[in-house]
Design an enzyme around this catalytic site. Structure first.
Site, mmCIF file in Angstrom:
data_model
loop_
_atom_site.group_PDB
_atom_site.id
_atom_site.type_symbol
_atom_site.label_atom_id
_atom_site.label_comp_id
_atom_site.label_asym_id
_atom_site.label_seq_id
_atom_site.Cartn_x
_atom_site.Cartn_y
_atom_site.Cartn_z
ATOM 1 N N GLU A 110 -1.734 -5.469 8.593
ATOM 2 C CA GLU A 110 -0.932 -4.850 9.652
ATOM 3 C C GLU A 110 -1.608 -5.053 11.014
ATOM 4 O O GLU A 110 -2.787 -4.718 11.174
ATOM 5 C CB GLU A 110 -0.765 -3.349 9.392
ATOM 6 C CG GLU A 110 0.055 -3.047 8.149
ATOM 7 C CD GLU A 110 0.282 -1.556 7.931
ATOM 8 O OE1 GLU A 110 -0.124 -0.738 8.791
ATOM 9 O OE2 GLU A 110 0.860 -1.206 6.888
ATOM 10 N N GLU A 121 8.871 -4.217 10.702
ATOM 11 C CA GLU A 121 9.344 -2.929 10.189
ATOM 12 C C GLU A 121 9.883 -2.033 11.300
ATOM 13 O O GLU A 121 9.215 -1.797 12.310
ATOM 14 C CB GLU A 121 8.196 -2.223 9.435
ATOM 15 C CG GLU A 121 8.604 -0.879 8.864
ATOM 16 C CD GLU A 121 7.626 -0.332 7.822
ATOM 17 O OE1 GLU A 121 6.663 -1.033 7.430
ATOM 18 O OE2 GLU A 121 7.846 0.818 7.397
ATOM 19 N N ASP A 164 -1.118 -6.088 -0.228
ATOM 20 C CA ASP A 164 -1.555 -5.440 1.024
ATOM 21 C C ASP A 164 -3.060 -5.229 1.029
ATOM 22 O O ASP A 164 -3.628 -4.705 0.058
ATOM 23 C CB ASP A 164 -0.894 -4.054 1.163
ATOM 24 C CG ASP A 164 0.372 -4.098 1.991
ATOM 25 O OD1 ASP A 164 0.551 -5.053 2.781
ATOM 26 O OD2 ASP A 164 1.187 -3.173 1.846
ATOM 27 N N LYS A 204 -1.465 -9.328 2.874
ATOM 28 C CA LYS A 204 -0.726 -8.884 4.065
ATOM 29 C C LYS A 204 -1.596 -7.908 4.850
ATOM 30 O O LYS A 204 -2.254 -7.048 4.258
ATOM 31 C CB LYS A 204 0.597 -8.218 3.674
ATOM 32 C CG LYS A 204 1.373 -7.657 4.871
ATOM 33 C CD LYS A 204 2.826 -7.372 4.562
ATOM 34 C CE LYS A 204 3.096 -6.081 3.845
ATOM 35 N NZ LYS A 204 2.645 -4.859 4.566
ATOM 36 N N ASP A 235 0.838 -1.203 0.000
ATOM 37 C CA ASP A 235 0.000 0.000 0.000
ATOM 38 C C ASP A 235 0.874 1.256 0.000
ATOM 39 O O ASP A 235 0.369 2.383 -0.043
ATOM 40 C CB ASP A 235 -1.000 -0.010 1.164
ATOM 41 C CG ASP A 235 -0.336 -0.094 2.515
ATOM 42 O OD1 ASP A 235 0.911 -0.182 2.576
ATOM 43 O OD2 ASP A 235 -1.056 -0.073 3.525
ATOM 44 N N SER A 236 2.200 1.055 -0.013
ATOM 45 C CA SER A 236 3.118 2.184 -0.247
ATOM 46 C C SER A 236 2.878 2.765 -1.639
ATOM 47 O O SER A 236 3.358 3.862 -1.939
ATOM 48 C CB SER A 236 4.577 1.743 -0.102
ATOM 49 O OG SER A 236 4.830 0.565 -0.838
HETATM 50 O O1 KIV Z 1 3.567 -1.125 1.648
HETATM 51 C C1 KIV Z 1 4.765 -1.493 1.689
HETATM 52 O O2 KIV Z 1 5.568 -1.220 0.785
HETATM 53 C C2 KIV Z 1 5.196 -2.257 2.846
HETATM 54 C C3 KIV Z 1 6.666 -2.507 3.003
HETATM 55 C C4 KIV Z 1 7.350 -1.284 3.443
HETATM 56 C C5 KIV Z 1 6.946 -3.665 3.868
HETATM 57 O O3 KIV Z 1 4.396 -2.654 3.639
#
Ligand code: KIV
Length: 272
Positions: free
Chosen positions: A123, A190, A91, A121, A52-53
């Site tokens: 969090e 992280e 994510d 994934k 989600d980055s």
């Molecule tokens: O969204 C992302 O890129 C991440 C990584 C920084 C692990 O969760």
């Protein structure tokens, strides 16, 4: 005893556990589009994270909070079309799993069906236990994410190192154990102290993939645009840059502008 590295035609969640057992480090990078995913996959990366980055890197938002489920599916399906070998983890974005396990399951199913991703994934630890259980019960592999969890930035108020205090370190270790017990196949850790990350990796049988978590874990993940030096304003200590693409691309764009303005481009061989 042979020390030859096992060749994998396709990386699965099982391959990652096998790598941990064989002391082979896991290499993970992000991708959000077809072209980048194709290069990263063909380079031999083990895991591609459709993170989600993308909210920051692709859309220019300040945080990962605004990105939507449909936007994540758009990015993930572009990545999936390029990938032949890597395991693709997607994510679940903020708001798509925290409020209710049924909503979490619906979101995970939507990602799996509409993007073709291989795993999701999420969090968090204990707080999202029921959501993780529900998703796993549906047969969807789950990667956990502990330590600095950027979707909670407004609760933390800062992106500094997590779990430096004993109480938070204890909670992190309990959460990691819980995620393993629930059936998660791996955990991203992280921005936590290297000593703590190593301790977690050594006490669990599932792989721990670190970002800013030192070298004592089972693998590493970086945001591809950061390690290529495209995002030069982001400079955390853990980031190793393999290229300075910001400068190289700027030079290329300026070269093109100059060639167009000076009528040097196109030349006789570049026209019909
Ligand atoms: O969204 C992302 O890129 C991440 C990584 C920084 C692990 O969760």
């Amino acid at each position: 005893m042979s020390t030859a590295k096992k060749e994998y035609k396709r990386i699965t969640t099982r391959s990652l556990v096998e790598m941990k057992n064989n002391h082979e480090k896991i290499a993970m990078l992000t991708a959000y589009d077809y072209t980048m995913a194709k290069i990263v996959d063909q380079a031999g990366i083990d895991v591609i994270l459709v993170g989600d980055s993308a909210s920051n890197v692709m859309a220019g938002h300040e945080t990962t909070v605004p990105i939507t489920l449909n936007e994540m599916i758009y990015h993930a399906s572009s990545v999936i079309r390029a990938v032949k070998r890597s395991l693709v983890v997607v994510d679940l974005p903020f708001g798509s799993y925290q409020s209710d396990p049924k909503i979490a399951l619906r979101s995970a199913i939507k990602i799996m069906k509409e993007s073709g991703g291989h795993a999701v994934k999420l969090e968090g630890g204990k707080e999202i236990k029921q959501s993780i259980k529900k998703i796993l019960n549906a047969g969807i592999p789950v990667m956990g994410h502990l330590g600095l969890t950027p979707q909670s930035i407004y609760k933390f108020g800062t992106y500094t190192v997590r779990a430096k205090e004993e109480q938070e370190a204890i909670k992190l270790k309990e959460d990691a154990l819980l995620l393993e017990k629930l059936g998660c196949f791996a955990i991203v850790l992280e921005k936590v102290p290297a000593k703590l990350a190593k301790e977690v990796a050594e006490s669990l049988t599932i792989p721990i993939i670190g970002i800013g978590a030192g070298n004592g874990v089972d693998g590493q993940v970086l945001v591809t645009h950061d390690m290529l030096g495209m995002t030069h304003e982001f400079n955390p200590r853990f980031l190793r840059r393999y290229l300075d693409l910001y400068t190289d691309m700027t030079n290329a764009f300026q070269g093109y502008i100059s060639d167009v303005k000076s009528k040097d481009f196109p030349n006789e061989n570049e026209q019909y």
